[in-house]
Design a protein around this motif. Structure first.
Motif, PDB file in Angstrom:
ATOM      1  N   MET A   1      34.873  58.865  28.181  1.00 44.06           N
ATOM      2  CA  MET A   1      35.982  59.155  28.929  1.00 44.06           C
ATOM      3  C   MET A   1      35.449  58.744  30.506  1.00 44.06           C
ATOM      4  O   MET A   1      34.540  59.172  31.175  1.00 44.06           O
ATOM      5  N   ARG A   2      36.522  58.125  31.226  1.00 48.85           N
ATOM      6  CA  ARG A   2      36.312  57.887  32.689  1.00 48.85           C
ATOM      7  C   ARG A   2      36.760  59.175  33.507  1.00 48.85           C
ATOM      8  O   ARG A   2      37.773  59.995  33.247  1.00 48.85           O
ATOM      9  N   TYR A   3      36.130  59.556  34.465  1.00 52.84           N
ATOM     10  CA  TYR A   3      36.502  60.527  35.290  1.00 52.84           C
ATOM     11  C   TYR A   3      36.921  60.205  36.632  1.00 52.84           C
ATOM     12  O   TYR A   3      36.455  60.852  37.842  1.00 52.84           O
ATOM     13  N   TYR A   4      37.459  59.034  36.752  1.00 54.99           N
ATOM     14  CA  TYR A   4      37.982  58.228  37.926  1.00 54.99           C
ATOM     15  C   TYR A   4      39.421  57.489  37.870  1.00 54.99           C
ATOM     16  O   TYR A   4      39.415  57.178  36.535  1.00 54.99           O
ATOM     17  N   THR A  14      38.904  51.276  45.074  1.00 63.33           N
ATOM     18  CA  THR A  14      38.595  52.271  45.108  1.00 63.33           C
ATOM     19  C   THR A  14      38.693  53.024  43.991  1.00 63.33           C
ATOM     20  O   THR A  14      39.488  53.035  43.091  1.00 63.33           O
ATOM     21  N   PHE A  15      37.611  53.895  43.886  1.00 62.76           N
ATOM     22  CA  PHE A  15      37.409  54.831  42.519  1.00 62.76           C
ATOM     23  C   PHE A  15      37.452  56.215  43.208  1.00 62.76           C
ATOM     24  O   PHE A  15      36.711  56.711  43.944  1.00 62.76           O
ATOM     25  N   LYS A  16      38.613  56.917  42.634  1.00 66.00           N
ATOM     26  CA  LYS A  16      38.971  58.400  42.847  1.00 66.00           C
ATOM     27  C   LYS A  16      38.661  59.152  41.729  1.00 66.00           C
ATOM     28  O   LYS A  16      38.989  59.182  40.647  1.00 66.00           O
ATOM     29  N   CYS A  17      38.026  60.562  42.185  1.00 64.14           N
ATOM     30  CA  CYS A  17      37.468  61.393  41.037  1.00 64.14           C
ATOM     31  C   CYS A  17      38.912  62.113  40.595  1.00 64.14           C
ATOM     32  O   CYS A  17      39.944  62.406  41.440  1.00 64.14           O
ATOM     33  N   ILE A  18      39.048  62.356  39.235  1.00 65.54           N
ATOM     34  CA  ILE A  18      40.291  62.879  38.706  1.00 65.54           C
ATOM     35  C   ILE A  18      40.448  64.315  39.025  1.00 65.54           C
ATOM     36  O   ILE A  18      41.545  65.041  38.809  1.00 65.54           O
ATOM     37  N   PHE A  19      39.278  65.025  39.489  1.00 71.62           N
ATOM     38  CA  PHE A  19      38.900  66.525  39.834  1.00 71.62           C
ATOM     39  C   PHE A  19      39.447  66.611  41.054  1.00 71.62           C
ATOM     40  O   PHE A  19      39.664  68.145  41.522  1.00 71.62           O
ATOM     41  N   CYS A  20      38.936  65.943  41.995  1.00 72.53           N
ATOM     42  CA  CYS A  20      39.287  66.144  43.356  1.00 72.53           C
ATOM     43  C   CYS A  20      39.659  64.896  44.223  1.00 72.53           C
ATOM     44  O   CYS A  20      40.042  63.841  43.614  1.00 72.53           O
ATOM     45  N   GLU A  21      39.723  65.154  45.499  1.00 67.28           N
ATOM     46  CA  GLU A  21      40.102  63.956  46.506  1.00 67.28           C
ATOM     47  C   GLU A  21      38.776  62.991  46.762  1.00 67.28           C
ATOM     48  O   GLU A  21      38.947  61.974  47.330  1.00 67.28           O
ATOM     49  N   HIS A  31      26.038  44.064  47.190  1.00 67.70           N
ATOM     50  CA  HIS A  31      25.775  43.267  46.128  1.00 67.70           C
ATOM     51  C   HIS A  31      24.703  42.827  45.717  1.00 67.70           C
ATOM     52  O   HIS A  31      24.815  42.237  44.719  1.00 67.70           O
ATOM     53  N   THR A  32      23.577  42.755  46.429  1.00 71.32           N
ATOM     54  CA  THR A  32      22.350  42.114  46.090  1.00 71.32           C
ATOM     55  C   THR A  32      21.900  43.439  45.240  1.00 71.32           C
ATOM     56  O   THR A  32      20.796  43.009  44.567  1.00 71.32           O
ATOM     57  N   LYS A  33      22.202  44.478  45.210  1.00 70.58           N
ATOM     58  CA  LYS A  33      21.570  45.582  44.007  1.00 70.58           C
ATOM     59  C   LYS A  33      22.554  45.408  42.859  1.00 70.58           C
ATOM     60  O   LYS A  33      22.325  46.527  41.884  1.00 70.58           O
ATOM     61  N   GLY A  34      23.151  44.767  42.668  1.00 75.70           N
ATOM     62  CA  GLY A  34      23.932  44.404  41.301  1.00 75.70           C
ATOM     63  C   GLY A  34      25.556  44.695  41.384  1.00 75.70           C
ATOM     64  O   GLY A  34      25.966  44.415  42.603  1.00 75.70           O
ATOM     65  N   ASN A  35      26.163  44.522  40.503  1.00 72.64           N
ATOM     66  CA  ASN A  35      27.792  44.531  40.399  1.00 72.64           C
ATOM     67  C   ASN A  35      28.214  45.677  41.265  1.00 72.64           C
ATOM     68  O   ASN A  35      27.924  46.909  40.858  1.00 72.64           O
ATOM     69  N   ARG A  36      28.964  45.477  42.263  1.00 70.11           N
ATOM     70  CA  ARG A  36      29.777  46.541  42.856  1.00 70.11           C
ATOM     71  C   ARG A  36      30.412  47.587  42.214  1.00 70.11           C
ATOM     72  O   ARG A  36      30.389  48.740  42.294  1.00 70.11           O
ATOM     73  N   ARG A  37      31.217  47.081  41.273  1.00 72.80           N
ATOM     74  CA  ARG A  37      32.270  47.807  40.548  1.00 72.80           C
ATOM     75  C   ARG A  37      31.630  48.612  39.702  1.00 72.80           C
ATOM     76  O   ARG A  37      31.725  49.891  39.541  1.00 72.80           O
ATOM     77  N   THR A  38      30.221  48.166  39.153  1.00 72.92           N
ATOM     78  CA  THR A  38      29.483  49.160  38.328  1.00 72.92           C
ATOM     79  C   THR A  38      28.753  50.137  39.099  1.00 72.92           C
ATOM     80  O   THR A  38      28.624  51.346  38.738  1.00 72.92           O
ATOM     81  N   GLN A  39      28.122  49.707  40.549  1.00 77.60           N
ATOM     82  CA  GLN A  39      27.712  50.776  41.111  1.00 77.60           C
ATOM     83  C   GLN A  39      28.683  51.805  41.463  1.00 77.60           C
ATOM     84  O   GLN A  39      28.327  53.166  41.452  1.00 77.60           O
ATOM     85  N   ALA A  40      30.112  51.488  41.829  1.00 80.18           N
ATOM     86  CA  ALA A  40      30.972  52.589  42.190  1.00 80.18           C
ATOM     87  C   ALA A  40      31.293  53.476  41.242  1.00 80.18           C
ATOM     88  O   ALA A  40      31.355  54.496  41.272  1.00 80.18           O
ATOM     89  N   ALA A  42      29.415  54.083  38.614  1.00 83.19           N
ATOM     90  CA  ALA A  42      28.307  55.171  38.250  1.00 83.19           C
ATOM     91  C   ALA A  42      28.004  56.246  39.469  1.00 83.19           C
ATOM     92  O   ALA A  42      28.002  57.384  39.114  1.00 83.19           O
ATOM     93  N   ALA A  43      28.544  55.907  40.536  1.00 78.18           N
ATOM     94  CA  ALA A  43      28.471  56.840  41.690  1.00 78.18           C
ATOM     95  C   ALA A  43      29.530  57.890  41.447  1.00 78.18           C
ATOM     96  O   ALA A  43      29.192  59.115  41.779  1.00 78.18           O
ATOM     97  N   ILE A  44      30.925  57.465  41.234  1.00 79.03           N
ATOM     98  CA  ILE A  44      31.579  58.582  40.991  1.00 79.03           C
ATOM     99  C   ILE A  44      31.505  59.466  39.606  1.00 79.03           C
ATOM    100  O   ILE A  44      31.904  60.479  39.527  1.00 79.03           O
ATOM    101  N   ASN A  45      31.183  58.845  38.692  1.00 74.01           N
ATOM    102  CA  ASN A  45      30.506  59.579  37.273  1.00 74.01           C
ATOM    103  C   ASN A  45      29.678  60.537  37.894  1.00 74.01           C
ATOM    104  O   ASN A  45      29.571  61.582  37.144  1.00 74.01           O
ATOM    105  N   GLN A  46      28.621  60.064  38.635  1.00 73.41           N
ATOM    106  CA  GLN A  46      27.483  61.149  38.917  1.00 73.41           C
ATOM    107  C   GLN A  46      28.131  62.361  39.646  1.00 73.41           C
ATOM    108  O   GLN A  46      27.643  63.438  39.800  1.00 73.41           O
TER     109      GLN A  46
END
Length: 70
Positions: A1-4, A14-21, A31-40, A42-46
């Motif tokens: 399940m996606r939480y964003y 922009t990835f927005k949390c489904i529980f808050c703002e 971008h040198t640390k990998g795919n930006r979409r994947t990083q975003a 992962a950050a919003i799921n964390q």
């Protein structure tokens, strides 16, 4: 399940949390640390895991058809 939810914005996404703002954007990541979409994603799921744990458990119980027993 996606939480964003996602929304294109100013050349990024922009990835927005489904529980808050809380939101993060792909352009916030290096971008040198990998795919930006994947990083975003992962950050919003964390974020959701750390701050909305009880809501995640409830959503998992409802999705699996459980009556609350986890």
């Amino acid at each position: 399940m996606r939480y964003y939810t996602t929304k294109p914005l100013n050349g990024g996404i922009t990835f927005k949390c489904i529980f808050c703002e809380h939101a993060v954007g792909t352009l916030d990541f290096d971008h040198t640390k990998g795919n930006r979409r994947t990083q975003a994603a992962a950050a919003i799921n964390q974020h959701a895991k750390e701050l909305h744990f009880s809501q995640l458990r409830m959503g998992a119980a409802v999705k699996s058809g459980s009556r609350g027993a986890l």
